[in-house]
Motif scaffolding. Structure first.
Motif, PDB file in Angstrom:
ATOM      1  N   VAL A   9      30.842  79.600  70.190  1.00 46.94           N
ATOM      2  CA  VAL A   9      29.387  79.628  69.998  1.00 46.94           C
ATOM      3  C   VAL A   9      28.748  80.756  70.808  1.00 46.94           C
ATOM      4  CG1 VAL A   9      27.234  78.331  70.305  1.00 46.94           C
ATOM      5  CG2 VAL A   9      29.304  77.132  69.570  1.00 46.94           C
ATOM      6  N   CYS A  10      27.921  81.579  70.126  1.00 47.93           N
ATOM      7  CA  CYS A  10      27.077  82.548  70.832  1.00 47.93           C
ATOM      8  C   CYS A  10      25.650  82.372  70.333  1.00 47.93           C
ATOM      9  CB  CYS A  10      27.606  83.974  70.659  1.00 47.93           C
ATOM     10  SG  CYS A  10      27.633  84.575  68.955  1.00 47.93           S
ATOM     11  N   LEU A  11      24.817  83.391  70.484  1.00 46.31           N
ATOM     12  CA  LEU A  11      23.411  83.252  70.078  1.00 46.31           C
ATOM     13  C   LEU A  11      23.250  83.477  68.569  1.00 46.31           C
ATOM     14  CD1 LEU A  11      20.397  82.967  70.917  1.00 46.31           C
ATOM     15  CD2 LEU A  11      20.406  85.409  71.432  1.00 46.31           C
ATOM     16  N   GLY A  12      23.626  84.680  68.104  1.00 46.18           N
ATOM     17  CA  GLY A  12      23.355  85.039  66.715  1.00 46.18           C
ATOM     18  C   GLY A  12      24.484  84.759  65.737  1.00 46.18           C
ATOM     19  N   ASN A  13      25.702  84.544  66.266  1.00 44.54           N
ATOM     20  CA  ASN A  13      26.915  84.358  65.448  1.00 44.54           C
ATOM     21  C   ASN A  13      27.220  85.581  64.585  1.00 44.54           C
ATOM     22  OD1 ASN A  13      28.162  82.061  62.881  1.00 44.54           O
ATOM     23  ND2 ASN A  13      29.256  82.865  64.624  1.00 44.54           N
ATOM     24  N   ILE A  14      26.866  86.768  65.112  1.00 44.05           N
ATOM     25  CA  ILE A  14      27.265  87.997  64.403  1.00 44.05           C
ATOM     26  C   ILE A  14      28.060  88.960  65.286  1.00 44.05           C
ATOM     27  CG2 ILE A  14      25.500  87.982  62.592  1.00 44.05           C
ATOM     28  CD1 ILE A  14      23.967  90.081  64.334  1.00 44.05           C
ATOM     29  N   CYS A  15      28.081  88.746  66.603  1.00 41.15           N
ATOM     30  CA  CYS A  15      28.843  89.651  67.476  1.00 41.15           C
ATOM     31  C   CYS A  15      29.970  88.922  68.212  1.00 41.15           C
ATOM     32  CB  CYS A  15      27.928  90.336  68.495  1.00 41.15           C
ATOM     33  SG  CYS A  15      26.742  91.483  67.762  1.00 41.15           S
ATOM     34  N   ARG A  16      29.613  88.179  69.266  1.00 38.78           N
ATOM     35  CA  ARG A  16      30.654  87.642  70.152  1.00 38.78           C
ATOM     36  C   ARG A  16      31.482  86.519  69.529  1.00 38.78           C
ATOM     37  NH1 ARG A  16      26.497  86.402  74.783  1.00 38.78           N
ATOM     38  NH2 ARG A  16      25.268  86.158  72.870  1.00 38.78           N
ATOM     39  N   SER A  17      30.823  85.497  68.979  1.00 38.91           N
ATOM     40  CA  SER A  17      31.621  84.346  68.515  1.00 38.91           C
ATOM     41  C   SER A  17      32.464  84.641  67.274  1.00 38.91           C
ATOM     42  CB  SER A  17      30.783  83.073  68.370  1.00 38.91           C
ATOM     43  OG  SER A  17      29.773  83.215  67.417  1.00 38.91           O
ATOM     44  N   TYR A  47      18.899  82.745  62.794  1.00 38.55           N
ATOM     45  CA  TYR A  47      18.268  83.974  62.303  1.00 38.55           C
ATOM     46  C   TYR A  47      19.177  84.783  61.372  1.00 38.55           C
ATOM     47  CZ  TYR A  47      15.692  88.362  62.509  1.00 38.55           C
ATOM     48  OH  TYR A  47      15.002  89.496  62.177  1.00 38.55           O
ATOM     49  N   HIS A  48      20.476  84.787  61.647  1.00 37.94           N
ATOM     50  CA  HIS A  48      21.404  85.610  60.852  1.00 37.94           C
ATOM     51  C   HIS A  48      22.231  84.797  59.848  1.00 37.94           C
ATOM     52  CE1 HIS A  48      20.649  89.341  62.979  1.00 37.94           C
ATOM     53  NE2 HIS A  48      20.584  88.624  64.084  1.00 37.94           N
ATOM     54  N   THR A  49      21.813  83.569  59.575  1.00 36.48           N
ATOM     55  CA  THR A  49      22.582  82.689  58.687  1.00 36.48           C
ATOM     56  C   THR A  49      22.976  83.397  57.386  1.00 36.48           C
ATOM     57  OG1 THR A  49      21.612  80.694  59.595  1.00 36.48           O
ATOM     58  CG2 THR A  49      22.502  80.509  57.375  1.00 36.48           C
ATOM     59  N   PRO A 127      28.895  89.022  77.976  1.00 37.94           N
ATOM     60  CA  PRO A 127      27.529  89.511  77.796  1.00 37.94           C
ATOM     61  C   PRO A 127      27.186  89.816  76.346  1.00 37.94           C
ATOM     62  CG  PRO A 127      28.909  91.231  78.740  1.00 37.94           C
ATOM     63  CD  PRO A 127      29.774  89.996  78.637  1.00 37.94           C
ATOM     64  N   ASP A 128      25.929  89.597  75.993  1.00 34.28           N
ATOM     65  CA  ASP A 128      25.436  89.914  74.657  1.00 34.28           C
ATOM     66  C   ASP A 128      25.478  91.444  74.466  1.00 34.28           C
ATOM     67  OD1 ASP A 128      23.979  90.308  72.384  1.00 34.28           O
ATOM     68  OD2 ASP A 128      22.284  89.058  72.992  1.00 34.28           O
ATOM     69  N   PRO A 129      26.267  91.940  73.499  1.00 33.81           N
ATOM     70  CA  PRO A 129      26.412  93.391  73.344  1.00 33.81           C
ATOM     71  C   PRO A 129      25.355  94.011  72.420  1.00 33.81           C
ATOM     72  CG  PRO A 129      27.887  92.309  71.818  1.00 33.81           C
ATOM     73  CD  PRO A 129      27.122  91.210  72.544  1.00 33.81           C
ATOM     74  N   TYR A 130      24.468  93.156  71.873  1.00 33.58           N
ATOM     75  CA  TYR A 130      23.590  93.589  70.772  1.00 33.58           C
ATOM     76  C   TYR A 130      22.828  94.873  71.089  1.00 33.58           C
ATOM     77  CZ  TYR A 130      20.829  92.867  66.542  1.00 33.58           C
ATOM     78  OH  TYR A 130      20.259  93.000  65.295  1.00 33.58           O
ATOM     79  N   TYR A 131      22.326  94.985  72.315  1.00 30.58           N
ATOM     80  CA  TYR A 131      21.540  96.182  72.674  1.00 30.58           C
ATOM     81  C   TYR A 131      22.362  97.164  73.507  1.00 30.58           C
ATOM     82  CZ  TYR A 131      17.752  93.449  70.796  1.00 30.58           C
ATOM     83  OH  TYR A 131      16.968  92.711  69.940  1.00 30.58           O
TER      84      TYR A 131
HETATM   85  P1  4NP Z   1      25.720  87.470  69.365  1.00 29.02           P
HETATM   86  O1  4NP Z   1      24.732  88.734  69.522  1.00 29.02           O
HETATM   87  O2  4NP Z   1      25.004  86.283  70.005  1.00 29.02           O
HETATM   88  O3  4NP Z   1      26.913  87.881  70.147  1.00 29.02           O
HETATM   89  O4  4NP Z   1      25.957  87.285  67.886  1.00 29.02           O
HETATM   90  C1  4NP Z   1      23.414  88.673  69.043  1.00 29.02           C
HETATM   91  C2  4NP Z   1      23.152  89.018  67.749  1.00 29.02           C
HETATM   92  C3  4NP Z   1      21.845  88.971  67.265  1.00 29.02           C
HETATM   93  C4  4NP Z   1      20.825  88.572  68.105  1.00 29.02           C
HETATM   94  C5  4NP Z   1      21.102  88.220  69.398  1.00 29.02           C
HETATM   95  C6  4NP Z   1      22.398  88.270  69.874  1.00 29.02           C
HETATM   96  N1  4NP Z   1      19.487  88.535  67.622  1.00 29.02           N
HETATM   97  O5  4NP Z   1      18.604  88.117  68.371  1.00 29.02           O
HETATM   98  O6  4NP Z   1      19.247  88.896  66.460  1.00 29.02           O
END
Ligand code: 4NP
Length: 159
Positions: A9-17, A47-49, A127-131
């Motif tokens: 489980v991560c935040l967006g489910n598009i990067c880490r998880s 958000y990214h479903t 860490p969240d890599p998004y940015y």
């Molecule tokens: P993730 O990264 O939790 O590793 O999938 C993120 C992807 C998108 C967002 C945040 C974190 N977002 O806020 O859109």
């Protein structure tokens, strides 16, 4: 071994998880454990479903030989707490968000932090890599590979 079910489980489910899911599936495959271990991933936000993983994560993971076949979905407390044996969170806010959804703390013992399975990286969070830039994605993959190895050992030997 009974079938064990792991949910990252991560935040967006598009990067880490989804990356953790791809790495773990590859390890499970290499060890001939496909029938014994099921792997999935989810996010704490919806958000990214339905989205495929972030193209940056797809390409960094592909360079290491991991294929990420996943469509983002939101963690479902009504189904996921019962279905999974190991719920593995990436950072402190994922950990507290999932614990907050566990009303009455019935499933507390199956909620883990990924970093607690890493043996070579002494870090507090994935860490969240998004940015972040490319090195952020590489760092996430390094920690996830380390954590997945430790997690596989834990699941198979209980160590
Ligand atoms: P993730 O990264 O939790 O590793 O999938 C993120 C992807 C998108 C967002 C945040 C974190 N977002 O806020 O859109």
């Amino acid at each position: 071994m009974d079938n064990k079910k792991i949910l990252f489980v991560c935040l967006g489910n598009i990067c880490r998880s989804p990356a953790a899911e791809g790495i773990m599936k590859s390890l499970v495959n290499k060890n001939g454990l496909n029938k014994s271990i099921t792997v999935d991933s989810a996010g704490t936000i919806g958000y990214h479903t339905g989205d495929t993983p972030d193209p940056r994560m797809i390409s960094h993971a592909a360079k290491r030989g991991y294929q990420l076949n996943h469509k983002a979905r939101k963690f479902d407390p009504l189904k996921d707490f019962d279905k999974f044996d190991y719920i593995i969170t990436m950072d402190d806010s994922n950990f507290s968000d999932i614990n907050a959804l566990d009303k009455g703390s019935k499933h507390k013992q199956k909620i883990y932090k990924m970093v607690n399975f890493a043996k070579n990286y002494d870090v507090d969070e994935v860490p969240d890599p998004y940015y972040l830039g490319p090195e952020g994605f590489e760092n996430v993959l390094d920690v996830l590979e380390d954590g997945c190895n430790g997690l596989l050992e834990h699941v198979t030997n209980g160590s």
